[in-house]
Motif scaffolding. Structure first.
Motif, PDB file in Angstrom:
ATOM      1  N   LEU A   1       1.572   6.537  -6.986  1.00 45.56           N
ATOM      2  CA  LEU A   1       0.462   7.432  -7.465  1.00 45.56           C
ATOM      3  C   LEU A   1       1.190   8.950  -7.317  1.00 45.56           C
ATOM      4  O   LEU A   1       1.124   9.938  -8.484  1.00 45.56           O
ATOM      5  CB  LEU A   1      -0.723   7.501  -7.058  1.00 45.56           C
ATOM      6  N   GLU A   2       2.148   9.278  -6.217  1.00 44.01           N
ATOM      7  CA  GLU A   2       2.654  10.235  -6.401  1.00 44.01           C
ATOM      8  C   GLU A   2       3.632  10.739  -7.088  1.00 44.01           C
ATOM      9  O   GLU A   2       3.609  12.263  -7.471  1.00 44.01           O
ATOM     10  CB  GLU A   2       3.016  10.457  -4.445  1.00 44.01           C
ATOM     11  N   GLU A   3       4.274  10.264  -7.119  1.00 47.43           N
ATOM     12  CA  GLU A   3       5.020   9.824  -9.222  1.00 47.43           C
ATOM     13  C   GLU A   3       4.235  10.115  -9.960  1.00 47.43           C
ATOM     14  O   GLU A   3       5.450  10.967 -10.723  1.00 47.43           O
ATOM     15  CB  GLU A   3       6.014   8.293  -8.027  1.00 47.43           C
ATOM     16  N   THR A   4       3.349   9.506  -9.965  1.00 49.84           N
ATOM     17  CA  THR A   4       3.014   9.732 -11.265  1.00 49.84           C
ATOM     18  C   THR A   4       2.243  10.772 -11.379  1.00 49.84           C
ATOM     19  O   THR A   4       2.504  11.750 -12.347  1.00 49.84           O
ATOM     20  CB  THR A   4       2.006   8.388 -11.947  1.00 49.84           C
ATOM     21  N   LYS A   5       1.938  11.429 -10.267  1.00 52.41           N
ATOM     22  CA  LYS A   5       1.186  13.099 -10.381  1.00 52.41           C
ATOM     23  C   LYS A   5       2.167  13.986 -10.538  1.00 52.41           C
ATOM     24  O   LYS A   5       1.725  14.356 -11.548  1.00 52.41           O
ATOM     25  CB  LYS A   5       0.588  13.526  -8.892  1.00 52.41           C
ATOM     26  N   LEU A   6       3.461  13.621 -10.213  1.00 55.22           N
ATOM     27  CA  LEU A   6       4.695  14.725 -10.074  1.00 55.22           C
ATOM     28  C   LEU A   6       5.349  14.500 -11.836  1.00 55.22           C
ATOM     29  O   LEU A   6       4.774  15.740 -12.481  1.00 55.22           O
ATOM     30  CB  LEU A   6       5.306  14.637  -9.624  1.00 55.22           C
TER      31      LEU A   6
ATOM     32  N   SER B   1       0.807  -1.070   0.050  1.00 61.42           N
ATOM     33  CA  SER B   1      -0.017   0.448  -0.135  1.00 61.42           C
ATOM     34  C   SER B   1       0.632   1.448   0.183  1.00 61.42           C
ATOM     35  O   SER B   1       0.252   1.903  -0.780  1.00 61.42           O
ATOM     36  CB  SER B   1      -0.267   0.288   0.927  1.00 61.42           C
ATOM     37  N   ARG B   2       1.962   1.148   0.536  1.00 58.57           N
ATOM     38  CA  ARG B   2       3.297   2.463   0.603  1.00 58.57           C
ATOM     39  C   ARG B   2       3.275   2.504  -0.188  1.00 58.57           C
ATOM     40  O   ARG B   2       3.740   4.089  -0.984  1.00 58.57           O
ATOM     41  CB  ARG B   2       4.398   2.245   1.364  1.00 58.57           C
ATOM     42  N   TYR B   3       3.558   1.562  -1.208  1.00 63.26           N
ATOM     43  CA  TYR B   3       4.305   1.717  -2.329  1.00 63.26           C
ATOM     44  C   TYR B   3       3.638   2.052  -3.512  1.00 63.26           C
ATOM     45  O   TYR B   3       4.022   3.231  -4.412  1.00 63.26           O
ATOM     46  CB  TYR B   3       5.482   0.105  -3.211  1.00 63.26           C
TER      47      TYR B   3
END
Length: 295
Positions: free
Chosen positions: A157-162, A150-152
């Motif tokens: 998702l955060e990396e994709t947003k960036l 879940s953490r990864y």
């Protein structure tokens, strides 16, 4: 002590505490005859269990050559981190279960055998202990696997947003040079390509398909050539990168980056096609986005 090492110790302490709690509830190995002293023994087993877990981490790092990615030593993508964690956790559980079972067997033999004769060191006692610890290890392994996966995935998702934010910055600048390139192959046929209008190039057998946006529609040209030849011809254009063994894409024509459980896809403008990004080329795509966003 850095945050990564603190996380490792926390995980090992929680795991050892789970095993000690399970032993306190079911009281195997004749622990019930010790009455209140049983909890002293359980606390000692808990401390020894943490030490064995840390020993197993050292074995994984220096002998198996699989350092814990919580230490920040893994340079893989988020999707790869998920698979790396699952694989490493499996190896860790196998080694650690055997070592913990051996430690408890020795503890039973030297410190618990004066009141329970059946705690003497033997193969049957080792197998009994191994089965109990294997069950505990399986249960705690499921918990950590779910928690870290879940953490990864959240990090992914955060990396994709960036990456999509970087992509939006690309769309506001005409980074690709306004130039025309003549693509050639192993025959006399050629394809005239206006570089900014290139969507992507797809390798199909001995041919490549060149997709470009021209006259308000997607045009597809076939050329007998390899994607490696196309890559060499267009290497002067940093926005054109290999994202897959079968695809070269123009990042300036990517509308959105989509992430799905460890895989990445590029949604192209105009054609609305989804182009896969292989794990081996993911770093190259990210680097190209970063360089062209922050020159």
């Amino acid at each position: 002590m850095n945050q990564g090492k603190k996380d490792i110790i926390r995980v090992r302490v929680v795991s050892a505490a789970f095993v000690a709690l399970a032993l306190a509830v079911f009281k195997p190995f004749g622990l019930e005859v010790w009455q209140w002293q049983a909890y002293v023994h359980l606390f000692i087993i808990f401390v020894l269990g943490v030490m064995v877990c840390l020993l197993t981490d050292s074995i994984m790092k220096f002998l198996v050559r699989m350092p814990c990615n919580m230490e920040g030593e893994s340079t893989q993508s988020s999707g790869d981190d998920v698979n790396f964690f699952i694989r490493r956790n499996l190896y860790f559980q196998i080694i650690n279960t055997i070592l913990v079972a051996l430690m408890i067997c020795l503890y039973r033999h030297f410190l618990l055998s004066d009141r329970v004769a059946g705690n003497q060191l033997s193969w049957s006692n080792f197998l009994e202990t191994l089965l109990i610890i294997a069950f505990c290890s399986f249960a705690i392994g499921l918990y950590w696997r779910f928690k870290f996966r879940s953490r990864y995935l959240a990090a992914e998702l955060e990396e994709t947003k960036l990456l999509n934010e970087q992509l939006q910055k690309l769309s506001t600048h005409d980074i690709s040079p306004s130039s025309t390139v003549v693509l050639t192959g192993s025959t006399s046929e050629t394809v005239t390509l206006h570089v900014p209008d290139l969507l992507y190039i797809e390798a199909v057998g001995n041919y490549v398909k060149v997709y470009q946006w021209r006259d308000d529609q997607v045009h597809v040209d076939m050329l007998r050539a390899t994607s490696k030849q196309m890559e060499d011809t267009l290497k002067a254009y940093p926005m054109i990168v290999r994202c897959h063994r079968a695809f070269l894409v123009n990042l300036g024509q990517v509308e959105q980056i989509v992430s799905r459980t460890g895989t990445m896809q590029l949604l192209m403008m105009h054609s609305r096609e989804s182009i896969p990004v292989s794990r081996s080329n993911m770093a190259q795509v990210k680097e190209a986005l970063h360089k062209n966003t922050y020159p």
